[in-house]
Write an enzyme that holds these catalytic residues in place. Sequence first.
Site, PDB file in Angstrom:
ATOM      1  N   HIS A 187      10.676  -8.452  21.589  1.00 28.43           N
ATOM      2  CA  HIS A 187      11.451  -7.807  20.521  1.00 28.43           C
ATOM      3  C   HIS A 187      12.890  -7.526  20.952  1.00 28.43           C
ATOM      4  CE1 HIS A 187      11.636  -6.337  16.557  1.00 28.43           C
ATOM      5  NE2 HIS A 187      10.413  -5.830  16.479  1.00 28.43           N
ATOM      6  N   ARG A 188      13.220  -7.708  22.204  1.00 28.33           N
ATOM      7  CA  ARG A 188      14.617  -7.591  22.627  1.00 28.33           C
ATOM      8  C   ARG A 188      15.404  -8.837  22.235  1.00 28.33           C
ATOM      9  NH1 ARG A 188      13.488  -6.683  28.919  1.00 28.33           N
ATOM     10  NH2 ARG A 188      12.367  -8.616  28.413  1.00 28.33           N
TER      11      ARG A 188
END
Length: 436
Positions: free
Chosen positions: A408-409
Amino acid sequence: MKTFLLPDLGEGLTESEVVSWRVAEGDSVELNQPLADIETAKAVVELPSPYEGVITKLHAAEGETVAVGAPLIEFDVDGAGGAPAADAPVVDEDVPSPEAGPVATPDETIEETPAAIEPEAKPEKVSVLVGSITVHGGKPVRAKRTWDVEPFSRTERPAERRANRAMPPVRKLAKERGIDLQSVRPSGTDGLVTRADLESHGSASAAPAAAAAPASTREKVTGLRKHTAAAMSQSALTVPHAATFHQVDVTETLALARSGDASFLALACRAILLAAKRWPDVTSSFHADTNELERFAHVNLGIAVSTDRGLVVASIDEAEAMDALTLTAAIKDRATRARDNALSMAELTSSNITVSNVGVFGVDGGIPILNPGESVILALGAVRKMPWAHDGEIVLRDVCTVTVSFDHRVLDGREAAGFLADVAAVLERPSLALAR
């Protein structure tokens, strides 16, 4: 004497496990002769000898984990038996030196010519270490030697049986099952023991039923499984995982696979590669130490392969340039060599996106953990017949669940969902691959 320290085998590891020794203490070895099979985080590799000489000590037992830089083997590089150098003096004890004069033994008499004996000298006996000798004029008299000669007879030695050999995965399996390789009848060439030989040996020598098993047992996790456990723990604890799912009608793709030479997995990989062109960040890598996103020029597609040693990811580099038939052959090649422990280190470490075909185990799907350094991993579930709305009717169709786990980064929900939707669109209508 030379001490060989365990080297870093190219993965930046701090330790490795000795799977099996190819030599024993007292063996003479040549330069680059395989000494042992060493298991790293990715593979079992052969350790060549850095010296020519004699093995004097092995510092580790099979199955023992050794730290990089720790003593592993000691060599006598001067040769067995400590032979003297070519320019060293050689003393023959049977030849007297000029300064020492004649040497007498108890059963010898040194004969001298009469001119050498003074007339007035009287013979006398002189004690020696054993017995005595007669001395005339200060000089000993030695008798002539005689020997009893017996004909030489050679003792025939029984023919030595050549030691059985086996590939590293077979040796490891034999060790896990407690089977002595030398007790197995080999079917391979030059005494090579195969996996089938172990199975036959196990069924032929099955022991009687043992006593009741203990309530629990503990087994030390080593080798590939140990490193996989560490990598998965690091990935799960340091990467913010998220996942999205999609049930896909793969009837047309499955029919295409059944009618041709391309496998279903290869066609699914083609769909992934086409979608990756539209969403290039799915193959990127996030570097937390520098807060940078690394993007790659090519898609190196990792194929998760289950082996006897554990899970490995075999990379197909620059897979975006391959068609379905080429991918089919490449996937088969990587899977075969992964199970035979024949992949190179580059093939085990270069992937930037991974596919896990968990459907072959009969499950509908799951949430896979990211391979360290990657941002996306896809799981393909089992293909099942399900009631499905198609062309305005409810009919039975072939349906597969596709899961995408992502970092999710690197990706947000929109990008991950868009990537998965594009994969699903090609799987539903494989003809779209011709238009993209």
